[in-house]
Design a protein around this motif. Structure first.
Motif, PDB file in Angstrom:
ATOM      1  N   ALA A 159       0.810  -1.214   0.000  1.00 27.07           N
ATOM      2  CA  ALA A 159       0.000   0.000   0.000  1.00 27.07           C
ATOM      3  C   ALA A 159       0.844   1.265   0.000  1.00 27.07           C
ATOM      4  O   ALA A 159       0.477   2.277  -0.601  1.00 27.07           O
ATOM      5  CB  ALA A 159      -0.954  -0.007   1.192  1.00 27.07           C
ATOM      6  N   PHE A 160       1.966   1.212   0.676  1.00 24.86           N
ATOM      7  CA  PHE A 160       2.904   2.334   0.680  1.00 24.86           C
ATOM      8  C   PHE A 160       4.303   1.759   0.499  1.00 24.86           C
ATOM      9  O   PHE A 160       4.829   1.094   1.384  1.00 24.86           O
ATOM     10  CB  PHE A 160       2.810   3.125   1.991  1.00 24.86           C
ATOM     11  N   GLY A 161       4.870   1.978  -0.667  1.00 28.22           N
ATOM     12  CA  GLY A 161       6.213   1.470  -0.911  1.00 28.22           C
ATOM     13  C   GLY A 161       6.229  -0.024  -1.168  1.00 28.22           C
ATOM     14  O   GLY A 161       5.225  -0.635  -1.553  1.00 28.22           O
ATOM     15  N   ASP A 162       7.387  -0.617  -0.905  1.00 30.51           N
ATOM     16  CA  ASP A 162       7.620  -2.010  -1.292  1.00 30.51           C
ATOM     17  C   ASP A 162       7.778  -2.964  -0.111  1.00 30.51           C
ATOM     18  O   ASP A 162       8.316  -4.061  -0.264  1.00 30.51           O
ATOM     19  CB  ASP A 162       8.853  -2.084  -2.199  1.00 30.51           C
ATOM     20  N   ALA A 163       7.296  -2.574   1.064  1.00 29.35           N
ATOM     21  CA  ALA A 163       7.296  -3.464   2.226  1.00 29.35           C
ATOM     22  C   ALA A 163       5.944  -3.362   2.912  1.00 29.35           C
ATOM     23  O   ALA A 163       5.327  -2.289   2.930  1.00 29.35           O
ATOM     24  CB  ALA A 163       8.419  -3.084   3.198  1.00 29.35           C
ATOM     25  N   PRO A 164       5.448  -4.450   3.466  1.00 30.42           N
ATOM     26  CA  PRO A 164       4.148  -4.388   4.153  1.00 30.42           C
ATOM     27  C   PRO A 164       4.236  -3.527   5.401  1.00 30.42           C
ATOM     28  O   PRO A 164       5.251  -3.507   6.095  1.00 30.42           O
ATOM     29  CB  PRO A 164       3.858  -5.855   4.500  1.00 30.42           C
ATOM     30  N   GLY A 165       3.155  -2.808   5.684  1.00 30.91           N
ATOM     31  CA  GLY A 165       3.162  -1.921   6.835  1.00 30.91           C
ATOM     32  C   GLY A 165       1.775  -1.711   7.407  1.00 30.91           C
ATOM     33  O   GLY A 165       0.841  -2.495   7.161  1.00 30.91           O
ATOM     34  N   LEU A 166       1.635  -0.621   8.129  1.00 29.47           N
ATOM     35  CA  LEU A 166       0.396  -0.346   8.853  1.00 29.47           C
ATOM     36  C   LEU A 166      -0.818  -0.292   7.926  1.00 29.47           C
ATOM     37  O   LEU A 166      -1.885  -0.822   8.257  1.00 29.47           O
ATOM     38  CB  LEU A 166       0.540   0.990   9.600  1.00 29.47           C
ATOM     39  N   ALA A 167      -0.675   0.332   6.768  1.00 32.73           N
ATOM     40  CA  ALA A 167      -1.814   0.428   5.864  1.00 32.73           C
ATOM     41  C   ALA A 167      -2.282  -0.949   5.396  1.00 32.73           C
ATOM     42  O   ALA A 167      -3.485  -1.200   5.270  1.00 32.73           O
ATOM     43  CB  ALA A 167      -1.464   1.307   4.660  1.00 32.73           C
ATOM     44  N   ASP A 168      -1.337  -1.856   5.151  1.00 37.28           N
ATOM     45  CA  ASP A 168      -1.696  -3.211   4.727  1.00 37.28           C
ATOM     46  C   ASP A 168      -2.377  -3.982   5.853  1.00 37.28           C
ATOM     47  O   ASP A 168      -3.271  -4.796   5.604  1.00 37.28           O
ATOM     48  CB  ASP A 168      -0.443  -3.955   4.257  1.00 37.28           C
ATOM     49  N   CYS A 169      -1.953  -3.728   7.102  1.00 40.21           N
ATOM     50  CA  CYS A 169      -2.600  -4.372   8.253  1.00 40.21           C
ATOM     51  C   CYS A 169      -4.088  -4.053   8.292  1.00 40.21           C
ATOM     52  O   CYS A 169      -4.899  -4.885   8.721  1.00 40.21           O
ATOM     53  CB  CYS A 169      -1.952  -3.908   9.556  1.00 40.21           C
ATOM     54  N   CYS A 170      -4.453  -2.850   7.852  1.00 40.56           N
ATOM     55  CA  CYS A 170      -5.859  -2.445   7.841  1.00 40.56           C
ATOM     56  C   CYS A 170      -6.569  -2.868   6.567  1.00 40.56           C
ATOM     57  O   CYS A 170      -7.747  -3.243   6.597  1.00 40.56           O
ATOM     58  CB  CYS A 170      -5.952  -0.931   8.017  1.00 40.56           C
ATOM     59  N   LEU A 171      -5.868  -2.810   5.448  1.00 40.12           N
ATOM     60  CA  LEU A 171      -6.502  -3.079   4.158  1.00 40.12           C
ATOM     61  C   LEU A 171      -6.940  -4.532   4.018  1.00 40.12           C
ATOM     62  O   LEU A 171      -8.067  -4.815   3.581  1.00 40.12           O
ATOM     63  CB  LEU A 171      -5.535  -2.724   3.027  1.00 40.12           C
ATOM     64  N   VAL A 172      -6.065  -5.471   4.363  1.00 39.61           N
ATOM     65  CA  VAL A 172      -6.354  -6.887   4.108  1.00 39.61           C
ATOM     66  C   VAL A 172      -7.634  -7.351   4.811  1.00 39.61           C
ATOM     67  O   VAL A 172      -8.486  -7.989   4.180  1.00 39.61           O
ATOM     68  CB  VAL A 172      -5.140  -7.752   4.485  1.00 39.61           C
ATOM     69  N   PRO A 173      -7.842  -7.065   6.093  1.00 41.39           N
ATOM     70  CA  PRO A 173      -9.121  -7.474   6.706  1.00 41.39           C
ATOM     71  C   PRO A 173     -10.339  -6.819   6.059  1.00 41.39           C
ATOM     72  O   PRO A 173     -11.407  -7.437   5.999  1.00 41.39           O
ATOM     73  CB  PRO A 173      -8.956  -7.026   8.168  1.00 41.39           C
ATOM     74  N   GLN A 174     -10.189  -5.590   5.569  1.00 48.64           N
ATOM     75  CA  GLN A 174     -11.338  -4.933   4.958  1.00 48.64           C
ATOM     76  C   GLN A 174     -11.671  -5.530   3.598  1.00 48.64           C
ATOM     77  O   GLN A 174     -12.852  -5.627   3.222  1.00 48.64           O
ATOM     78  CB  GLN A 174     -11.084  -3.431   4.828  1.00 48.64           C
ATOM     79  N   ILE A 175     -10.668  -5.963   2.849  1.00 46.76           N
ATOM     80  CA  ILE A 175     -10.916  -6.660   1.587  1.00 46.76           C
ATOM     81  C   ILE A 175     -11.664  -7.973   1.863  1.00 46.76           C
ATOM     82  O   ILE A 175     -12.611  -8.336   1.156  1.00 46.76           O
ATOM     83  CB  ILE A 175      -9.597  -6.937   0.847  1.00 46.76           C
ATOM     84  N   TYR A 176     -11.259  -8.683   2.912  1.00 45.69           N
ATOM     85  CA  TYR A 176     -11.941  -9.916   3.313  1.00 45.69           C
ATOM     86  C   TYR A 176     -13.408  -9.617   3.619  1.00 45.69           C
ATOM     87  O   TYR A 176     -14.316 -10.346   3.203  1.00 45.69           O
ATOM     88  CB  TYR A 176     -11.229 -10.489   4.533  1.00 45.69           C
ATOM     89  N   ALA A 177     -13.641  -8.538   4.358  1.00 46.13           N
ATOM     90  CA  ALA A 177     -15.016  -8.179   4.712  1.00 46.13           C
ATOM     91  C   ALA A 177     -15.832  -7.853   3.465  1.00 46.13           C
ATOM     92  O   ALA A 177     -17.004  -8.228   3.359  1.00 46.13           O
ATOM     93  CB  ALA A 177     -15.014  -6.994   5.669  1.00 46.13           C
ATOM     94  N   ALA A 178     -15.221  -7.170   2.505  1.00 42.54           N
ATOM     95  CA  ALA A 178     -15.934  -6.849   1.271  1.00 42.54           C
ATOM     96  C   ALA A 178     -16.350  -8.116   0.547  1.00 42.54           C
ATOM     97  O   ALA A 178     -17.500  -8.230   0.080  1.00 42.54           O
ATOM     98  CB  ALA A 178     -15.040  -5.990   0.376  1.00 42.54           C
ATOM     99  N   ARG A 179     -15.457  -9.061   0.452  1.00 46.94           N
ATOM    100  CA  ARG A 179     -15.797 -10.323  -0.226  1.00 46.94           C
ATOM    101  C   ARG A 179     -16.868 -11.075   0.552  1.00 46.94           C
ATOM    102  O   ARG A 179     -17.786 -11.657  -0.030  1.00 46.94           O
ATOM    103  CB  ARG A 179     -14.532 -11.169  -0.379  1.00 46.94           C
ATOM    104  N   ARG A 180     -16.766 -11.050   1.857  1.00 44.75           N
ATOM    105  CA  ARG A 180     -17.748 -11.756   2.688  1.00 44.75           C
ATOM    106  C   ARG A 180     -19.151 -11.209   2.464  1.00 44.75           C
ATOM    107  O   ARG A 180     -20.133 -11.970   2.434  1.00 44.75           O
ATOM    108  CB  ARG A 180     -17.341 -11.614   4.160  1.00 44.75           C
ATOM    109  N   PHE A 181     -19.263  -9.899   2.295  1.00 49.11           N
ATOM    110  CA  PHE A 181     -20.572  -9.271   2.151  1.00 49.11           C
ATOM    111  C   PHE A 181     -20.948  -9.007   0.696  1.00 49.11           C
ATOM    112  O   PHE A 181     -21.943  -8.333   0.422  1.00 49.11           O
ATOM    113  CB  PHE A 181     -20.613  -7.969   2.948  1.00 49.11           C
ATOM    114  N   GLY A 182     -20.167  -9.525  -0.239  1.00 45.77           N
ATOM    115  CA  GLY A 182     -20.519  -9.420  -1.645  1.00 45.77           C
ATOM    116  C   GLY A 182     -20.329  -8.046  -2.242  1.00 45.77           C
ATOM    117  O   GLY A 182     -21.003  -7.697  -3.223  1.00 45.77           O
ATOM    118  N   VAL A 183     -19.417  -7.255  -1.677  1.00 46.26           N
ATOM    119  CA  VAL A 183     -19.131  -5.928  -2.224  1.00 46.26           C
ATOM    120  C   VAL A 183     -18.132  -6.083  -3.374  1.00 46.26           C
ATOM    121  O   VAL A 183     -17.065  -6.684  -3.205  1.00 46.26           O
ATOM    122  CB  VAL A 183     -18.552  -4.990  -1.144  1.00 46.26           C
TER     123      VAL A 183
END
Length: 218
Positions: A159-183
């Motif tokens: 999400a920012f640069g070429d190493a995983p960080g704080l933004a990715d910690c938040c993004l990945v669970p939200q992508i899961y939630a979107a798929r779970r709810f059919g978004v």
């Protein structure tokens, strides 16, 4: 670092963020599960740990009167006490940008779709499932659209640069939630690509809901 204990729930996005951060930093921890579906988080014993009656809470093992609460505050504490590998960039401008990306999810998107809000929509306001789905699609879509632009500006492999960080910690669970709810995610190819890249890392696999001891049988 003293022994850590994470109070959470396998499918809680907020607890999941903290699990990812702990795994990225290679920190061992014990877990205590609180099933949000049964209201276990509202028990008096747990409210002594977290007065909000929410997950996560992190017992730092340092003898404080109460564990740490709020996922971003917990992750910032981990960053300050266990600097490497870093979840925030070294420069102040980069750090501010990553925090902003994380807060798009943690402050503006996730709270509007968590379990207590969905219960209120259905129970207090009488929303039907189509209305709930439209609500989720609206707020997730707004957040994802903003993040897609931010990643285009500042992202790299992650999400920012070429190493995983704080933004990715938040993004990945939200992508899961979107798929779970059919978004639908078709309008956010950068976010989907980052999620796939994270899925290939051991830290993200360890933190995934399906890998938790309290997860429902698959």
């Amino acid at each position: 670092m003293p022994d850590l204990t994470l109070h959470g729930y396998w499918r809680s996005s907020a607890a999941w963020r903290v699990r990812i951060a702990l795994a990225l930093k290679g920190l061992p921890y014990a877990t205590v599960a609180h099933d949000l579906r049964t209201g276990a988080q509202a028990a008096a014993a747990y409210r002594a740990c977290n007065p909000q009656g929410l997950v996560p809470a992190l017992d730092t093992g340092e003898g404080q009167e109460a564990p740490l609460t709020q996922s971003l505050a917990i992750i910032e504490w981990l960053e300050e006490t266990q600097a490497q590998p870093a979840l925030l960039p070294a420069d102040p401008l980069g750090r501010a940008r990553v925090r902003a990306m994380a807060q798009v999810i943690a402050c503006d998107v996730h709270p509007l779709g968590n379990l207590r809000v969905l219960k209120a929509l259905r129970g207090d306001l009488g929303a039907d499932e189509a209305q709930v789905a439209a609500w989720l699609a609206r707020w997730m879509g707004d957040g994802f659209a903003a993040l897609e632009t931010m990643v285009a500006q500042w992202g790299g492999a992650f999400a920012f640069g070429d190493a995983p960080g704080l933004a990715d910690c938040c993004l990945v669970p939200q992508i899961y939630a979107a798929r779970r709810f059919g978004v639908g995610l078709g309008a956010y190819p950068r976010l989907v690509a980052i999620d796939a890249r994270c899925a290939g890392l051991a830290a993200f696999a360890m933190a995934h809901p399906a890998a938790q001891a309290d997860a429902d049988p698959s």
